[in-house]
Design an enzyme around this catalytic site. Structure first.
Site, mmCIF file in Angstrom:
data_model
loop_
_atom_site.group_PDB
_atom_site.id
_atom_site.type_symbol
_atom_site.label_atom_id
_atom_site.label_comp_id
_atom_site.label_asym_id
_atom_site.label_seq_id
_atom_site.Cartn_x
_atom_site.Cartn_y
_atom_site.Cartn_z
ATOM 1 N N GLY A 79 0.906 -1.088 0.149
ATOM 2 C CA GLY A 79 0.044 0.145 -0.149
ATOM 3 C C GLY A 79 0.696 1.162 0.030
ATOM 4 N N CYS A 80 0.539 2.440 0.634
ATOM 5 C CA CYS A 80 1.191 3.598 0.721
ATOM 6 C C CYS A 80 2.535 3.174 1.364
ATOM 7 C CB CYS A 80 0.352 4.510 1.532
ATOM 8 S SG CYS A 80 1.155 5.980 1.757
#
Length: 179
Positions: free
Chosen positions: A11-12
């Protein structure tokens, strides 16, 4: 000291960077991009989702202190490896769950851990396992993002809980200067 490299996308990269910066045996953490077909991509290009790159962290670690397996155990705890191309509200191929292996040993360890994680999660694991390819360091303002911006909205509501979960779940793996 011998150093190895691990490259992970969960993800981020602000979330994964913040957690692994606190883990014993991790000697350096850098946010970047890999897995795409555009040379020297910018954050703006990555956010469009058209470059094929994933947001990743590149970890340097001391295998005498922390194993690749232990790193993967943390990785699979701090993100959801069952959601294809998304983590929470972050949606797109740039947020995919991916392990880029640097050696045949890392590939084999990752296969074993993914297989074991299939017994932990209620849904199928969608984590991609790929050989490490050209890596690009993210822009300087992305480096140490959580440390520099702990009160920013995304950091306070998304990153901080992941760091807290790591600290509660893996108390024995926190760097001594962090305790």
């Amino acid at each position: 000291m011998t150093t190895e490299i691990a490259t992970l996308g969960g993800g981020c990269f602000w979330c994964t960077e913040a957690v692994f910066q606190q883990m014993a045996g991790i000697t350096a953490v850098e946010s970047g991009y890999t897995g795409g077909q555009v040379a020297n991509p910018s954050y703006e290009q990555i956010c469009e989702g058209t470059t094929g790159h994933a947001e990743v962290v590149r970890l340097s670690f001391d295998p005498a202190v922390v194993s690749f397996r232990e790193i993967l155990e943390v990785f699979f705890t701090i993100h959801d490896p069952t959601t294809l191309n998304r983590q929470g509200n972050d949606v797109g191929t740039q947020y995919r769950s991916v392990i880029y292996y640097h050696t045949p040993q890392q590939q084999e360890t990752a296969k074993q851990v993914i297989s074991e994680m299939a017994n932990v999660w209620d849904a199928p694991i969608v984590t991609e396992l790929s050989p490490a390819v050209t890596y690009y360091k993210a822009e300087s303002y992305h480096q140490n993002y959580f440390r520099q911006n702990p009160l920013q909205g995304y950091c306070a509501f998304i990153v901080a809980p992941k760091v807290s979960k790591f600290r509660q779940t893996f108390r024995d793996r926190i760097k001594s200067e962090m305790t």
